[in-house]
Each structure stands twice: as structure tokens, then as C-alpha cells.
Write a protein that holds these residues in place. Sequence first.
Motif, PDB file in Angstrom:
ATOM      1  N   GLU A 124       0.421  -1.110   0.036  1.00 43.38           N
ATOM      2  CA  GLU A 124       0.255   0.081  -0.094  1.00 43.38           C
ATOM      3  C   GLU A 124       0.582   0.995   0.359  1.00 43.38           C
ATOM      4  OE1 GLU A 124      -3.550  -0.064  -0.245  1.00 43.38           O
ATOM      5  OE2 GLU A 124      -2.408  -1.838  -0.795  1.00 43.38           O
ATOM      6  N   SER A 125       1.824   1.203   0.619  1.00 50.29           N
ATOM      7  CA  SER A 125       2.533   2.355   0.675  1.00 50.29           C
ATOM      8  C   SER A 125       3.835   2.133   1.067  1.00 50.29           C
ATOM      9  CB  SER A 125       2.344   3.379   1.805  1.00 50.29           C
ATOM     10  OG  SER A 125       3.028   2.859   3.205  1.00 50.29           O
ATOM     11  N   ALA A 126       4.767   2.830   0.916  1.00 52.61           N
ATOM     12  CA  ALA A 126       5.984   3.210   0.984  1.00 52.61           C
ATOM     13  C   ALA A 126       6.359   2.447   2.640  1.00 52.61           C
ATOM     14  CB  ALA A 126       7.172   4.981   0.468  1.00 52.61           C
ATOM     15  N   SER A 127       6.066   3.142   3.703  1.00 51.47           N
ATOM     16  CA  SER A 127       6.172   2.843   4.747  1.00 51.47           C
ATOM     17  C   SER A 127       5.886   1.090   4.894  1.00 51.47           C
ATOM     18  CB  SER A 127       5.310   3.395   5.985  1.00 51.47           C
ATOM     19  OG  SER A 127       3.943   3.069   5.621  1.00 51.47           O
ATOM     20  N   GLU A 128       4.865   0.569   4.138  1.00 49.03           N
ATOM     21  CA  GLU A 128       4.772  -0.522   3.946  1.00 49.03           C
ATOM     22  C   GLU A 128       5.974  -1.205   3.691  1.00 49.03           C
ATOM     23  OE1 GLU A 128       1.270  -2.615   2.285  1.00 49.03           O
ATOM     24  OE2 GLU A 128       1.351  -4.315   3.317  1.00 49.03           O
ATOM     25  N   ILE A 129       6.634  -0.977   1.991  1.00 44.87           N
ATOM     26  CA  ILE A 129       7.466  -1.319   1.974  1.00 44.87           C
ATOM     27  C   ILE A 129       9.042  -1.773   2.929  1.00 44.87           C
ATOM     28  CG2 ILE A 129       9.683  -1.343  -0.322  1.00 44.87           C
ATOM     29  CD1 ILE A 129       6.828  -0.406  -1.534  1.00 44.87           C
ATOM     30  N   HIS A 137      10.237  -9.961   5.333  1.00 43.75           N
ATOM     31  CA  HIS A 137       8.967 -10.655   4.240  1.00 43.75           C
ATOM     32  C   HIS A 137       9.838 -10.035   2.368  1.00 43.75           C
ATOM     33  CE1 HIS A 137       7.546 -11.763   7.707  1.00 43.75           C
ATOM     34  NE2 HIS A 137       6.500 -10.641   8.092  1.00 43.75           N
ATOM     35  N   LEU A 138      10.746  -9.524   2.004  1.00 47.50           N
ATOM     36  CA  LEU A 138      10.911  -8.631   1.041  1.00 47.50           C
ATOM     37  C   LEU A 138      12.006  -8.560   1.461  1.00 47.50           C
ATOM     38  CD1 LEU A 138       9.589  -7.302  -1.670  1.00 47.50           C
ATOM     39  CD2 LEU A 138       9.909  -5.421  -0.120  1.00 47.50           C
ATOM     40  N   THR A 139      12.924  -8.550   0.357  1.00 45.83           N
ATOM     41  CA  THR A 139      14.414  -8.753   0.212  1.00 45.83           C
ATOM     42  C   THR A 139      14.512  -7.867  -0.672  1.00 45.83           C
ATOM     43  OG1 THR A 139      14.089 -11.055  -1.381  1.00 45.83           O
ATOM     44  CG2 THR A 139      15.139 -10.626   1.206  1.00 45.83           C
ATOM     45  N   ILE A 140      15.910  -7.037  -0.842  1.00 45.23           N
ATOM     46  CA  ILE A 140      16.498  -6.502  -2.438  1.00 45.23           C
ATOM     47  C   ILE A 140      17.547  -7.654  -3.291  1.00 45.23           C
ATOM     48  CG2 ILE A 140      18.311  -4.537  -2.472  1.00 45.23           C
ATOM     49  CD1 ILE A 140      17.228  -3.149   0.163  1.00 45.23           C
ATOM     50  N   PRO A 141      16.856  -6.864  -4.893  1.00 44.92           N
ATOM     51  CA  PRO A 141      16.749  -6.723  -4.717  1.00 44.92           C
ATOM     52  C   PRO A 141      14.985  -6.456  -5.337  1.00 44.92           C
ATOM     53  CG  PRO A 141      17.863  -7.802  -6.889  1.00 44.92           C
ATOM     54  CD  PRO A 141      18.080  -8.244  -5.329  1.00 44.92           C
ATOM     55  N   PHE A 142      14.298  -5.201  -5.782  1.00 48.80           N
ATOM     56  CA  PHE A 142      13.308  -5.921  -6.319  1.00 48.80           C
ATOM     57  C   PHE A 142      12.799  -4.791  -7.382  1.00 48.80           C
ATOM     58  CE2 PHE A 142      12.217  -3.906  -2.276  1.00 48.80           C
ATOM     59  CZ  PHE A 142      11.585  -1.995  -2.253  1.00 48.80           C
ATOM     60  N   VAL A 143      11.734  -4.742  -7.541  1.00 40.77           N
ATOM     61  CA  VAL A 143      11.460  -3.569  -8.579  1.00 40.77           C
ATOM     62  C   VAL A 143      10.281  -2.688  -7.939  1.00 40.77           C
ATOM     63  CG1 VAL A 143      11.030  -2.728 -10.988  1.00 40.77           C
ATOM     64  CG2 VAL A 143      12.053  -4.068 -10.684  1.00 40.77           C
ATOM     65  N   GLN A 144       9.917  -1.613  -8.122  1.00 47.62           N
ATOM     66  CA  GLN A 144       9.004  -1.140  -7.160  1.00 47.62           C
ATOM     67  C   GLN A 144       7.663  -0.596  -8.686  1.00 47.62           C
ATOM     68  OE1 GLN A 144       8.376   2.353  -4.837  1.00 47.62           O
ATOM     69  NE2 GLN A 144       6.698   2.572  -4.464  1.00 47.62           N
ATOM     70  N   LYS A 145       6.370  -0.534  -8.746  1.00 40.97           N
ATOM     71  CA  LYS A 145       5.483  -0.111  -9.584  1.00 40.97           C
ATOM     72  C   LYS A 145       4.488   1.129  -9.241  1.00 40.97           C
ATOM     73  CE  LYS A 145       7.705  -2.953 -13.496  1.00 40.97           C
ATOM     74  NZ  LYS A 145       7.736  -3.454 -14.964  1.00 40.97           N
ATOM     75  N   ILE A 146       4.105   1.901  -9.256  1.00 41.50           N
ATOM     76  CA  ILE A 146       3.163   2.620  -9.248  1.00 41.50           C
ATOM     77  C   ILE A 146       2.281   1.768  -9.446  1.00 41.50           C
ATOM     78  CG2 ILE A 146       1.922   4.658  -8.846  1.00 41.50           C
ATOM     79  CD1 ILE A 146       3.472   4.766  -6.762  1.00 41.50           C
ATOM     80  N   ARG A 147       0.654   1.621  -8.702  1.00 41.12           N
ATOM     81  CA  ARG A 147      -0.568   0.406  -9.681  1.00 41.12           C
ATOM     82  C   ARG A 147      -1.190   1.127 -10.749  1.00 41.12           C
ATOM     83  NH1 ARG A 147      -3.885  -3.306  -5.597  1.00 41.12           N
ATOM     84  NH2 ARG A 147      -4.611  -3.761  -7.124  1.00 41.12           N
ATOM     85  N   LEU A 168      11.662   5.772  -2.851  1.00 40.81           N
ATOM     86  CA  LEU A 168      10.384   4.839  -2.735  1.00 40.81           C
ATOM     87  C   LEU A 168       9.837   5.910  -3.338  1.00 40.81           C
ATOM     88  CD1 LEU A 168      10.412   1.984   0.603  1.00 40.81           C
ATOM     89  CD2 LEU A 168      10.695   1.501  -2.252  1.00 40.81           C
ATOM     90  N   LEU A 169       8.915   5.121  -3.765  1.00 38.88           N
ATOM     91  CA  LEU A 169       7.262   6.309  -4.473  1.00 38.88           C
ATOM     92  C   LEU A 169       6.773   6.134  -3.456  1.00 38.88           C
ATOM     93  CD1 LEU A 169       7.897   4.924  -7.713  1.00 38.88           C
ATOM     94  CD2 LEU A 169       8.335   6.930  -7.403  1.00 38.88           C
TER      95      LEU A 169
END
Length: 379
Positions: A124-129, A137-147, A168-169
Motif C-alpha cells: 500500500e505504501s512506501a512505509s509498508e515496503i 518478508h521482502l528482500t532487495i533487489p526488487f522493482v517498485q511500480k506505482i499501480r 521509494l515512490l
Amino acid sequence: MLDKKIGILGGGQLGKMMCQAASKWNLNVSCLEASHDCPAAKACNQIELGSFKIHEDVLRFGQSKDIITIEIESVDLVALQDLEKEGKTVYPQARVIEIIQDKGKQKEFYKKQKLASSDFKLLESASEIKQQILDGHLTIPFVQKIRKGGYDGRGVLVVRSLTDLENLLEGPSVIENLVDIDKEISVIVARNPQGEVRAFPTVEMEFNPKANLVEFLLSPARISKKQEAESVELATRLITQLDMVGLLAVEIFISKSGDVLINEAAPRAHNSGHHTIEASYTSQYEQLLRAITDLPLGDPASISPAVMINLLGAEGHTGPAIYQGFEDVISIPGVNVHLYGKKETKPYRKMGHITVLASNLDEAIEKANLVKQKISITA
Ligand code: ADP
């Protein structure tokens, strides 16, 4: 079929080239755009003033048409749903545009329909990421895309290190596995109301790393026969499973390990199909018109190898456009220059494109490099 009133939401360059194709059969095409000074103005029957993002403008425009289509997907969706309820033909259908407008819904569709695409989660948000990273629960690297609402790479962030997290967007996002990309290719498929599907051969996209815009497009793509077949099959399955009528450009990653994965899709004419005007038996624009007017689809096969160059406004120049080197370039055999008629140039603005034809791809690439050196758009 030939006397139907066709309405296009948007009057940019894609609308213009659709109108140029429509003029071959004297089809009646209008565009909804904010200004009479738009690229499509010189090619269409009429520009109706308004915004494709405003409900009442889209509704009013659509009510006086038989078939409504798009040249951009960020249009008012509810108006299209309302037009469908009133019995208007909207191609691509509003439910398809709804999926495409939201990268999260696109990814969910691919997953549900078992269409190969990178793994993802929706946050939902940069803070959740950040929290997900802290919790493991999430490891770098990854790609973030605004929905919603991103385009031409804006709204996409590749996170390769902890410092990238500062950029982060904000907003609901798709978080995707980072694909180790070997090639980015595109397949354009068309489908008419009879369910007939035709696919253009694959093309390869080379990006300008600074602008994240396609700089060169190579046709045919330099991939194996197997990858070509897999890509065409994926795109064909996608348009069929969407039960969509119209044209769908499917952007695909070929990974270094050879996987063929859908990146995203656009349900309209696409930058990666410009070359089809000169390099194919049927252009993407004519194919789209055939599909939405319920005519038999044309032959999408290539006539010639081609390289397409996007003409982007030069860095550091904003103002009335000057086309440096235009005469030199149009003097080269096999070079087809398209200028969109945008008065103002800006850095990296898409001002036109050039399709270079040659008897083989290497020769076309060589000629395209020469063309690129000779032409520039300044203010
Ligand atoms: P846009 O809709 O703004 O064009 P894309 O989803 O096509 O955004 O992403 C822009 C670019 O970012 C792609 O062309 C590709 O180079 C890179 N990219 C996107 N998704 C991934 C991914 N999962 N792995 C690696 N690179 C990616």
C-alpha cells in the motif's frame, strides 16, 4: 462498417496515425482532445474539444459516435462503462481498460490466467515496503511500480541497494522480482469481434538509459525461433483470455536464463508498432481499425527489416521546434520521417519518428545510426 462514426479518446500522435490509416477507406474519425493544435488535427475529420479524463466530456463525445476507442489508457473509465450500458460499442472494452489502468490488476490477471510474468506482491505504501524489508518478508533487489498513472518509466523504481529505499515512490504499488533482462521485446496482437487473432512479428526495443524511452526499435527481434514462438503464443493467449477486441501491445522480457515473461500490456496502438506503416503488409493502425469495425484482419507479416528511431527533443532545448538535418535525412533511400506537428519541443519529448528500411537488419542499424547523427530537434 465503413460508415460507422469512430471516436478516439485522445488526439496525439497515435490518434494521428490512426486517422491517417482511416483516411485510406474514408472512415469517419473524430478525436476528443483539449486543443485544436494537437497532432491528430491535421489528419482527422474533426477534433472535438474536451478532456478524455473528464466524465461528462467522454460521455458527450461517445454519445454521438458508433464505436469508441482510445489512444491512451488514462481515460475516464466510468464514462466508458456508462456508454457501454447505453449500448455503445467500446473497443477495447471498459473492463479491459480497467485491468490495464492498474498494474496490480494486470499482474493478478496474468497470475490467475497462468500467463508467465515475474512474481509480485501488492503493497500500500512506501512505509509498508520498508516494514516488509525489516520483517524479512521482502528482500532487495526488487522493482517498485506505482499501480496507477505511471508511464514511460515514470512510476517505476528499481531498488538495488538500501540507499535506493530513500527514493521509494509513494502510493499503492506492485513489488516485482527484478528480472535479469537479456532483451525487451514487444508483440502486437489484434482480435476482432469474431475472435480472429493475428500477431505481428516480435520487435526488439533498445532504451535510452537517461530518458527510459525506446530509442531504437529493431524488426525483427534478434531472438531464437523458440522465443519468438513462445512470445507470440503468450500475447495471443493474453488477448484471447482478456476476450478483448482491438489491438494489444504486449511488452515481454526475455531473461538471461531464457524465460519469456510478460512485463505489461497496452490495449491500443503502440510506439513499438510505428514501423508497421512502411515495413508490414498491414500497419498496426489499419489492423486496429479493422478489428474495431468488425472487418477481417489484415496480414501482419513484415515486408522488410526495419529500425524505428523515436525523434526525441534534444536535451537543453525548450521552445518552438526546429528540425535540424531534416533535408539530409529525407534524402537517404529507405528513410521515412514522421513529424507529429507538436509546436514546442522539450527535452526527450516524442516529436516524431523515423522508420529506416534496408535489405537486412545490420544495414538498417547502420543507416539508423547515420540518421541519428544527422537529425536533431532543437528550439
Ligand atoms: P512503463 O509502463 O512506465 O513503461 P514498465 O513497467 O514498462 O513501465 O517499466 C519500465 C522499465 O523498467 C522496463 O522497460 C524495464 O527496463 C524496467 N523493468 C520493469 N519491470 C522490471 C522487472 N520486473 N525487472 C527488471 N526490470 C524491470
